[in-house]
Design an enzyme around this catalytic site. Structure first.
Site, PDB file in Angstrom:
ATOM      1  N   GLU A 101     100.644  45.785 -47.148  1.00  0.00           N
ATOM      2  CA  GLU A 101     101.846  45.949 -46.177  1.00  0.00           C
ATOM      3  C   GLU A 101     101.669  45.009 -45.124  1.00  0.00           C
ATOM      4  O   GLU A 101     100.922  45.100 -44.566  1.00  0.00           O
ATOM      5  CB  GLU A 101     101.089  47.592 -46.695  1.00  0.00           C
ATOM      6  CG  GLU A 101     101.969  48.784 -47.245  1.00  0.00           C
ATOM      7  CD  GLU A 101     101.761  50.410 -46.314  1.00  0.00           C
ATOM      8  OE1 GLU A 101     101.395  50.333 -45.609  1.00  0.00           O
ATOM      9  OE2 GLU A 101     101.537  50.656 -47.924  1.00  0.00           O
ATOM     10  N   HIS A 142     106.251  53.308 -45.753  1.00  0.00           N
ATOM     11  CA  HIS A 142     104.932  54.146 -45.188  1.00  0.00           C
ATOM     12  C   HIS A 142     105.446  54.786 -44.258  1.00  0.00           C
ATOM     13  O   HIS A 142     104.975  54.891 -43.335  1.00  0.00           O
ATOM     14  CB  HIS A 142     104.022  53.717 -45.239  1.00  0.00           C
ATOM     15  CG  HIS A 142     102.729  54.467 -44.366  1.00  0.00           C
ATOM     16  ND1 HIS A 142     101.761  53.485 -45.002  1.00  0.00           N
ATOM     17  CD2 HIS A 142     102.158  55.346 -44.855  1.00  0.00           C
ATOM     18  CE1 HIS A 142     100.527  53.351 -45.049  1.00  0.00           C
ATOM     19  NE2 HIS A 142     100.940  55.320 -44.701  1.00  0.00           N
TER      20      HIS A 142
END
Length: 528
Positions: A260, A278
């Site tokens: 990420e 997220h």
């Protein structure tokens, strides 16, 4: 006056908490790593969310830093090891966004079941493809929870309200707790075989990494759906893409990814995949809660020395800390050993008993028990601290009992930790040498005098001639240096224990070789 820097976006109410308590605070979100390193030196505290990376390089130029507060659960963006080495306390807010994350998982389940993102995009494009988007009902479906702690149990509650059948795999979930929250406790293989929808709610540890790998994904029911709002790395994303494109799985919804920010993934081009960046904790309520919590915790620490929700330090009052510190370290080490042995044998913990004798019985033993619980739970649950360990144990229905015996036995002070699982009951006991050095004195009723070392090898074996020679030769041939060597046995020719201190981690191939030696019953690598 303490000085705090807030380097990520937090609620203005958090800024006001610091100011109201007499703490100087600077609010500077969006700093580059170089800019942050340039100004961090004078600050006592650093409040962050997930954008700021608290690295070793940053800590190296932060001589005054005493506490890092993470507004949220995960501390992946904080180098906890380096912070600990520098005496910097790392705090998080473990329960501030549980409801929000659980609701996001439920929202992802609905989106996946009714293909809402794709249907929305199609309709906005001027199409009316009513027959293309055939969904499925959630009522009556079997929802499989991998992880049934705080967030998982909230998901279970919402799913039961949708009239779903909920099954759960969690080594820490007791039968009693499962009945209380209305789920059926099952093993992982049974969950994989039965679930129509699988959702993950477990931390990322060495035990849970790729818990849904290629083999597990292709053993899921054909047409099953998968949701991950927990942590990237729990699912093999390449294998998941294969399972989806082959038609084995009907769909997947992911809020977290192995890397990420996730800007490229084999999953992104698939119509039967729902992705969000997220967003599990991204609600106004959750952001406010964690911001207020981290501000209060940091202010308490900087002004009074009180520590709460610390990842790398026990939670005690400033007055108790000097006396309790060595006892808490002993309790933590005993718990860490018991937890690692329990993790290696995959037992579901039913009860934990802690007994205090002699000087230890005269102390406030609650923080000691919390330290022991944190040690036991960490190997399977990731970072667990003294504040949330009792809560996590209670959520999983683990019975915790404390016993004190003020008179001294063989030792002036003794702490004994017993772990009861659905398979066995084992105890470990330790004492303090010179009132500050933790020492192991008993394992499973067998006397074993040994200091704790950062890396150790625990072996149980049959007490027969030839074992020590073969064992020592195996380590020598592998180039493993023995720092300390301790033996104990229940009786001549009976059960025996070998505890070895090593200079470094035990390589897995060497550990596998030890397990194959004659007379060896069990061999487990330990790290403290």
């Amino acid at each position: 006056m303490p000085k705090v820097l807030i380097s990520d976006k937090l609620s203005p109410a958090a800024v006001q908490i610091f100011r109201d308590r007499g703490i100087e605070v600077d609010f500077k979100p969006g700093l580059s790593p170089a800019d942050l390193r340039a100004i961090i030196a004078p600050y006592d505290g650093l409040a962050v969310r997930s954008a700021t990376k608290v690295t070793r390089e940053l800590l190296d130029v932060a001589p005054n830093l005493k506490v890092v507060g993470r507004a949220g659960i995960g501390v992946d963006n904080v180098d906890v090891t380096s912070a600990t080495a520098r005496g910097v306390v790392v705090m998080n807010t473990p329960f501030g966004n549980a409801i929000t994350t659980a609701e996001h998982a439920i929202a992802m389940m609905f989106a996946l079941a009714r293909q809402i993102p794709e249907a929305s995009a199609s309709t906005k494009a001027g199409k009316w493809e009513k027959n293309r988007f055939m969904g499925v009902e959630l009522t009556g479906k079997v929802l499989g929870l991998i992880g049934c702690g705080n967030i998982g149990s909230i998901v279970a509650d919402r799913a039961l309200g949708l009239k779903m059948k909920v099954i759960a795999y969690d080594p820490f979930l007791s039968e009693k707790r499962a009945v209380e929250i209305g789920v059926e406790k099952v093993e992982l293989d049974a969950l994989i075989a039965r679930a129509d929808i699988v959702t993950l709610h477990t931390p990322l540890t060495e035990q849970t990494r790729n818990i849904l790998g290629r083999d597990a994904l292709f053993r899921l029911k054909k047409g099953a759906r998968l949701i991950n709002c927990a942590r990237g790395g729990l699912v093999d994303e390449a294998a998941l893409a294969e399972a989806l494109t082959s038609g084995h799985l009907a769909g997947a919804a992911l809020d977290v990814f192995e890397t990420e920010p996730a800007t490229d993934s084999p999953l992104f081009g698939l119509e039967n995949v729902v992705c969000t960046p997220h967003l599990g904790a991204a609600t106004a309520e959750a952001q406010e809660n964690v911001a207020l919590q981290v501000a209060d915790q940091m202010a308490d620490f900087l002004l009074t020395g009180a520590v709460s929700n610390a990842i790398n330090m026990p939670s005690v009052t400033a007055e108790e800390a000097p006396r309790l510190k060595p006892y808490m370290e002993l309790a933590r080490l005993l718990g860490a050993m018991a937890g690692q042995l329990t993790a290696a044998q995959d037992g579901a913990i039913k009860a934990i008993r802690v007994e205090y004798e002699g000087h230890a019985a005269e102390l406030n033993h609650r923080p000691l028990t919390a330290a022991a619980l944190a040690g036991v739970l960490t190997p399977l649950m990731g970072a667990v601290n003294m504040v949330n360990a009792p809560v996590l144990a209670k959520q999983r229905g683990i019975d915790v009992a404390e016993t004190t015996l003020e008179r001294s036995g063989e030792y002036q002070t003794l702490v004994r930790l017993t772990v009861v699982t659905d398979k066995y009951e084992k105890s470990i006991a330790g004492t303090l040498l010179a009132e500050n050095r933790p020492r192991l004195v008993e394992i499973k009723g067998i006397a074993v005098e040994a200091d704790f070392a950062p890396h150790m090898l625990y072996v149980t074996n049959q007490d027969k001639p030839g074992f020590i020679g073969r064992f020592g030769t195996a380590l020598a041939e592998a180039g493993i240096n023995i720092a300390t060597f301790h033996l104990g046995r229940s009786a001549p020719g009976g059960d025996a224990i070998c505890l070895v201190g090593l200079d470094g981690p035990m390589p897995e191939p060497v550990l596998s070789g030890v397990r194959k030696l004659p007379l060896v019953v069990q061999a487990t690598s330990l790290a403290f």
